[in-house]
Design an enzyme around this catalytic site. Structure first.
Site, mmCIF file in Angstrom:
data_model
loop_
_atom_site.group_PDB
_atom_site.id
_atom_site.type_symbol
_atom_site.label_atom_id
_atom_site.label_comp_id
_atom_site.label_asym_id
_atom_site.label_seq_id
_atom_site.Cartn_x
_atom_site.Cartn_y
_atom_site.Cartn_z
ATOM 1 N N THR A 98 42.846 73.656 76.738
ATOM 2 C CA THR A 98 41.520 73.571 76.119
ATOM 3 C C THR A 98 40.998 72.141 76.171
ATOM 4 O O THR A 98 39.844 71.896 76.536
ATOM 5 C CB THR A 98 41.573 74.065 74.659
ATOM 6 O OG1 THR A 98 41.980 75.436 74.649
ATOM 7 C CG2 THR A 98 40.220 73.929 73.987
ATOM 8 N N HIS B 239 42.522 84.301 79.934
ATOM 9 C CA HIS B 239 43.716 83.615 80.445
ATOM 10 C C HIS B 239 44.281 84.325 81.683
ATOM 11 O O HIS B 239 45.468 84.668 81.742
ATOM 12 C CB HIS B 239 44.791 83.500 79.356
ATOM 13 C CG HIS B 239 44.481 82.487 78.307
ATOM 14 N ND1 HIS B 239 44.575 81.121 78.532
ATOM 15 C CD2 HIS B 239 44.059 82.637 77.026
ATOM 16 C CE1 HIS B 239 44.241 80.478 77.421
ATOM 17 N NE2 HIS B 239 43.911 81.369 76.501
#
Length: 401
Positions: A90, A140
């Site tokens: 992130t 993901h």
């Protein structure tokens, strides 16, 4: 006399204050040359000096160490970020959209989850990531999903027409498996599920029998570490190997396709191969080295340097040695992959730094030679050629002699 001295002191003090104020406002924006006319030190000072005593574990040919690509942002090149959970992806993803020095910066607006990262010459993205295109291939998405999905997604977004096909540069981050596992447990404990992940492989998603859930209900919040470790279907186990390997080689999520030992061997070797083939990968534990290798690989510069934050949520978890050993056993493939990746990473960093130092020494030598030749030129130009005696002058001397 005393009054005159007092005025002098006041003038000096006032001048000093004025210069101090002037420096406070103008100083930070000034570009002051280094003493002796030398250029100021380059950004190499940001990065750690390679360990001269580092012992290599694996042999990698130069072609595996050299990673200087001609990334053409104005052409058809695309960076694809494979974001593995709890590896610092992130933060790195935000670096890509907010911290890269670009001709046309990404447009990141408050309140929006995605930024617009267009090429300088046309309205087409050069970056495929969570913060630019969103989870376009699923939450993901792993190597198996991305390699089969990204080309089609971008063709629908930006039709290719008659231009040359896109070139994809895959990148990812890896993390110490024990730290990553503990961090994922804490994340799941707080209510995260990632249940919207597709796990697409060979054109289909896994059946409930192939991928049973570890919990009943909407999430697994409040689970203990022991409960987390006890679930045999927990995708946290060896997550990094699974997400980097070609799952088609082992029948996707069908565990009865091949024997378990053979499956593990194929997954590990596939993950190593795909990692070597990626344009770039970084390690969460080495932020500055990760920054350095990314910049040198893509010839892109970050505006602000990366920071190393070791105080993560996983760092605050106290576990005994037996538990750590058990986590290592559950993540044996990840442990082997990380050991391999760490050695390749360190060798790439060492190779590139040594190469740059060698090139810098050659440049310095050429500059010194050029400087000396320029210093010698004026003396040669000002020297008057010696007068050659004429025949009459020589005859006159001989006669007198």
């Amino acid at each position: 006399m005393v009054e005159r001295a007092s005025k002098f002191v006041l003038v000096v003090a006032g001048s000093a204050c004025f210069m101090l104020i002037l420096y406070q406002y103008a100083g930070p924006g000034l570009s002051l040359g280094a003493p002796g006319g030398r250029a100021p030190p380059d950004d190499l000072d940001l990065f750690p000096t390679p360990d001269p005593h580092y012992e290599k574990k694996y042999y990698f040919p130069v072609r595996e160490l050299e990673r200087s690509l001609r990334f053409d942002m104005k052409g058809d090149d695309v960076i694809v970020f494979l974001h593995i959970q709890k590896t610092g992806g992130t933060t790195f993803g935000r670096h890509l959209v907010q911290n890269v020095r670009l001709e046309v910066p990404c447009d990141c607006r408050p309140g929006q989850k995605k930024c617009t990262c267009y090429r300088p010459n046309r309205r087409e993205t050069w970056l495929f990531s969570r913060f630019s295109t969103g989870w376009s291939c699923g939450l993901h998405a792993d190597w198996t999903e991305l390699t089969n999905c990204v080309p089609g997604v971008l063709d629908r977004r930006d039709p290719a027409g008659l231009r040359s096909p896109r070139k994809f540069y895959y990148i990812t981050l890896l993390r110490d498996p024990v730290s990553r596992y503990l961090s994922e447990w804490r994340h799941v404990q707080r209510g995260a599920t990632w249940k919207t992940s597709l796990h697409m492989c060979d054109g289909r998603t896994p059946t409930p029998e192939e991928l049973p859930p570890c919990y009943e209900g909407t999430d697994w919040s409040g689970c203990t570490l022991q409960e987390f470790m006890d679930c045999p279907y927990n995708l946290a186990n060896n997550r990094q190997v699974r997400m980097l390997a070609d799952l088609s080689l082992v029948g996707c999520y069908n565990l009865s396709f091949i024997p378990e030992s053979k499956r593990a061997q194929l997954l590990l070797e596939s993950a190593k191969k795909n990692l070597r083939g990626m344009a770039f990968f970084g390690l969460t534990e080495f932020q500055r080295k990760t920054q350095y290798l990314f910049e040198r690989t893509f010839n892109l510069k970050f505006i602000r340097p990366f920071m190393q934050y070791n105080s993560t949520r996983a760092g605050g978890v106290e576990v005994d040695e037996d538990t750590i050993r058990h986590i290592e056993e559950l993540n044996d493939l990840d442990m082997q992959l990380y050991d391999y990746a760490k050695d390749l990473f360190q060798q790439r960093y060492q190779y590139k730094r040594q190469l740059e130092r060698r090139e810098q020494r050659l440049r310095n030598r050429e500059e010194r030679l050029l400087h000396r030749s320029k210093e010698a030129l004026p003396r040669e130009d000002t020297e008057e050629p010696g007068r050659v005696p004429t025949e009459d002058y020589m005859s006159h001397i001989i006669e007198k002699w």
